[in-house]
Scaffold this active site. Structure first.
Site, short mmCIF file in Angstrom:
data_model
loop_
_atom_site.label_atom_id
_atom_site.label_comp_id
_atom_site.label_asym_id
_atom_site.label_seq_id
_atom_site.Cartn_x
_atom_site.Cartn_y
_atom_site.Cartn_z
N ILE A 78 1.97 -2.74 5.97
CA ILE A 78 2.21 -2.79 5.07
C ILE A 78 1.13 -1.20 4.75
CG2 ILE A 78 0.19 -3.57 3.67
CD1 ILE A 78 2.08 -4.24 1.55
N LEU A 89 0.13 0.55 -5.80
CA LEU A 89 2.21 0.20 -5.45
C LEU A 89 1.69 -0.69 -4.07
CD1 LEU A 89 2.64 3.57 -5.17
CD2 LEU A 89 3.46 2.62 -6.59
N GLU A 112 -2.20 -10.10 10.08
CA GLU A 112 -3.52 -9.99 10.62
C GLU A 112 -4.33 -8.57 10.40
OE1 GLU A 112 -2.71 -8.23 14.53
OE2 GLU A 112 -2.77 -10.16 14.53
N ASN A 117 -11.28 -3.30 7.17
CA ASN A 117 -9.68 -3.02 5.91
C ASN A 117 -10.45 -3.47 4.97
OD1 ASN A 117 -8.35 -1.89 4.55
ND2 ASN A 117 -6.41 -1.97 6.25
N TYR A 124 -5.02 -8.63 -0.54
CA TYR A 124 -4.51 -10.37 0.20
C TYR A 124 -5.56 -11.50 0.09
CZ TYR A 124 -2.45 -6.70 3.73
OH TYR A 124 -1.82 -6.10 4.29
#
Length: 155
Positions: A78, A89, A112, A117, A124
């Site tokens: 993504i 977005l 994963e 990050n 998530y």
């Protein structure tokens, strides 16, 4: 095709084709320190994959790639262009791919993410993903390696 509105700017999510791979690669190269190659992106347009792009007018601003095998969906990538980040977005792409997974009778979405990050992990976690494992030293860094955090969302 889903029409979306964020901050009075119209965005649209639509399916991509292999012809969109060069534009995807440009975004991928700007965002990731170790991007997928153009050939790898082109390989993501088979019957097991769903590739969606988010557009403003005719400009591709981001994309998602998932692979579904039976009832398991794996989020492979993504990615939102640096100039378009911070506008929700990525969240819109994630929400759309989860909705599509449910329609396709998936029971889980797996992914994963690099341990460094934090923005992606927050996105998530906000969507309900939970950490399910780690791959030690999975991702390359310029001066070493870092862990991959495995995350799952039960549908």
């Amino acid at each position: 095709m889903s029409a979306l509105i964020t901050s009075a700017i119209p965005f649209e999510i639509r399916s991509l084709s292999v012809d969109d791979a060069p534009a995807m690669f440009r975004i991928e190269s700007l965002v990731h320190s170790h991007p997928m190659s153009l050939a790898n992106l082109e390989d993501c347009f088979g019957h097991l994959y769903r590739v969606q792009g988010i557009y403003a007018a005719d400009e591709l601003l981001g994309f998602s790639i998932v692979q579904q095998i039976i009832d398991e969906v794996t989020l492979l990538d993504i990615c939102v262009a640096p100039t378009a980040q911070g506008r929700g977005l990525g969240k819109q792409l994630l929400t759309e791919l989860i909705a599509q997974a449910k329609v396709a009778d998936a029971v889980v979405v797996m992914l994963e993410v690099r341990q460094s990050n934090c923005a992606a992990m927050g996105l998530y976690q906000q969507a309900g993903f939970v950490e399910s494992g780690r791959r030690k030293g999975y991702y390359p860094l310029d001066d070493g390696r870092e862990d991959a955090i495995l995350m799952d969302l039960s549908l």
